[in-house]
Motif scaffolding. Sequence first.
Motif, short mmCIF file in Angstrom:
data_model
loop_
_atom_site.label_atom_id
_atom_site.label_comp_id
_atom_site.label_asym_id
_atom_site.label_seq_id
_atom_site.Cartn_x
_atom_site.Cartn_y
_atom_site.Cartn_z
N GLY A 31 -0.53 6.22 -0.65
CA GLY A 31 -1.07 5.11 -1.41
C GLY A 31 -1.48 5.46 -2.83
O GLY A 31 -2.31 4.79 -3.42
N MET A 32 -0.91 6.52 -3.38
CA MET A 32 -1.20 6.87 -4.76
C MET A 32 -0.60 5.82 -5.68
O MET A 32 0.53 5.38 -5.48
CB MET A 32 -0.61 8.23 -5.11
N SER A 33 -1.32 5.43 -6.72
CA SER A 33 -0.77 4.45 -7.65
C SER A 33 0.11 5.14 -8.69
O SER A 33 1.01 4.52 -9.23
CB SER A 33 -1.88 3.67 -8.33
N GLU A 34 -0.16 6.42 -8.97
CA GLU A 34 0.65 7.18 -9.91
C GLU A 34 0.77 8.62 -9.41
O GLU A 34 -0.16 9.15 -8.83
CB GLU A 34 0.02 7.19 -11.30
N ALA A 35 1.90 9.23 -9.66
CA ALA A 35 2.12 10.62 -9.31
C ALA A 35 3.10 11.20 -10.32
O ALA A 35 3.97 10.49 -10.83
CB ALA A 35 2.66 10.76 -7.89
N PRO A 36 2.98 12.50 -10.65
CA PRO A 36 3.85 13.07 -11.68
C PRO A 36 5.29 13.24 -11.21
O PRO A 36 5.56 13.48 -10.03
CB PRO A 36 3.21 14.43 -11.96
N GLY A 37 6.19 13.13 -12.14
CA GLY A 37 7.59 13.33 -11.85
C GLY A 37 8.38 13.35 -13.14
O GLY A 37 7.94 12.82 -14.16
N ALA A 38 9.53 14.00 -13.13
CA ALA A 38 10.41 14.04 -14.30
C ALA A 38 11.84 13.88 -13.82
O ALA A 38 12.24 14.46 -12.80
CB ALA A 38 10.25 15.35 -15.04
N ARG A 39 12.60 13.08 -14.54
CA ARG A 39 14.02 12.89 -14.23
C ARG A 39 14.81 13.03 -15.51
O ARG A 39 14.34 12.66 -16.58
CB ARG A 39 14.26 11.50 -13.64
N THR A 94 20.96 13.80 -13.46
CA THR A 94 21.30 15.23 -13.41
C THR A 94 20.17 16.13 -12.90
O THR A 94 20.44 17.27 -12.49
CB THR A 94 21.71 15.73 -14.81
N TYR A 95 18.93 15.67 -12.93
CA TYR A 95 17.83 16.55 -12.53
C TYR A 95 16.60 15.72 -12.17
O TYR A 95 16.33 14.71 -12.81
CB TYR A 95 17.47 17.51 -13.67
N SER A 96 15.85 16.17 -11.17
CA SER A 96 14.56 15.59 -10.81
C SER A 96 13.60 16.69 -10.43
O SER A 96 14.00 17.70 -9.86
CB SER A 96 14.69 14.65 -9.60
N ALA A 97 12.33 16.49 -10.75
CA ALA A 97 11.29 17.42 -10.33
C ALA A 97 10.03 16.62 -10.03
O ALA A 97 9.70 15.67 -10.74
CB ALA A 97 11.00 18.45 -11.42
N TYR A 98 9.34 17.01 -8.96
CA TYR A 98 8.12 16.34 -8.53
C TYR A 98 7.12 17.38 -8.08
O TYR A 98 7.47 18.50 -7.73
CB TYR A 98 8.41 15.39 -7.35
N ALA A 99 5.86 16.99 -8.05
CA ALA A 99 4.77 17.82 -7.53
C ALA A 99 4.82 19.21 -8.15
O ALA A 99 4.84 19.34 -9.38
CB ALA A 99 4.82 17.86 -6.01
N ARG A 100 4.84 20.27 -7.36
CA ARG A 100 4.83 21.64 -7.89
C ARG A 100 6.11 22.01 -8.62
O ARG A 100 6.14 22.98 -9.37
CB ARG A 100 4.58 22.65 -6.76
N GLY A 139 0.79 -1.22 0.00
CA GLY A 139 0.00 0.00 0.00
C GLY A 139 0.82 1.26 0.00
O GLY A 139 0.27 2.36 0.02
N GLN A 140 2.14 1.15 0.00
CA GLN A 140 3.01 2.32 -0.04
C GLN A 140 3.74 2.37 -1.36
O GLN A 140 3.92 1.35 -2.02
CB GLN A 140 4.02 2.29 1.10
N ALA A 141 4.15 3.55 -1.77
CA ALA A 141 4.89 3.72 -3.01
C ALA A 141 6.04 4.69 -2.78
O ALA A 141 5.97 5.56 -1.91
CB ALA A 141 3.98 4.27 -4.10
#
Length: 79
Positions: free
Chosen positions: A16-24, A36-42, A4-6
């Motif tokens: 417990g979200m099955s998907e969430a936005p992110g960029a690497r 070299t770079y990561s961004a999540y949420a806002r 139940g965790q991600a």
Amino acid sequence: MKAGQAEYNYRVDPVGMSEAPGARVFLRDGGKIYHTYSAYARGLDMLNVAYHYLDIVSKGRDEGPGNMAWLRRRDEYED
């Protein structure tokens, strides 16, 4: 990690979200790969041009309580 965790943003998120936005972003240099770079949420807002336009109008994103509460389909607006 428990059922139940991600993993999100390099941590275990118990929401417990099955998907969430992110960029690497990665760089391959010969036989080595660098993260070299990561961004999540806002942090992803800079990648969405529509948010830049909404941020300069008078009411902005008009965000209310709740996630994405300001967003409606075209047939959900009041007359």
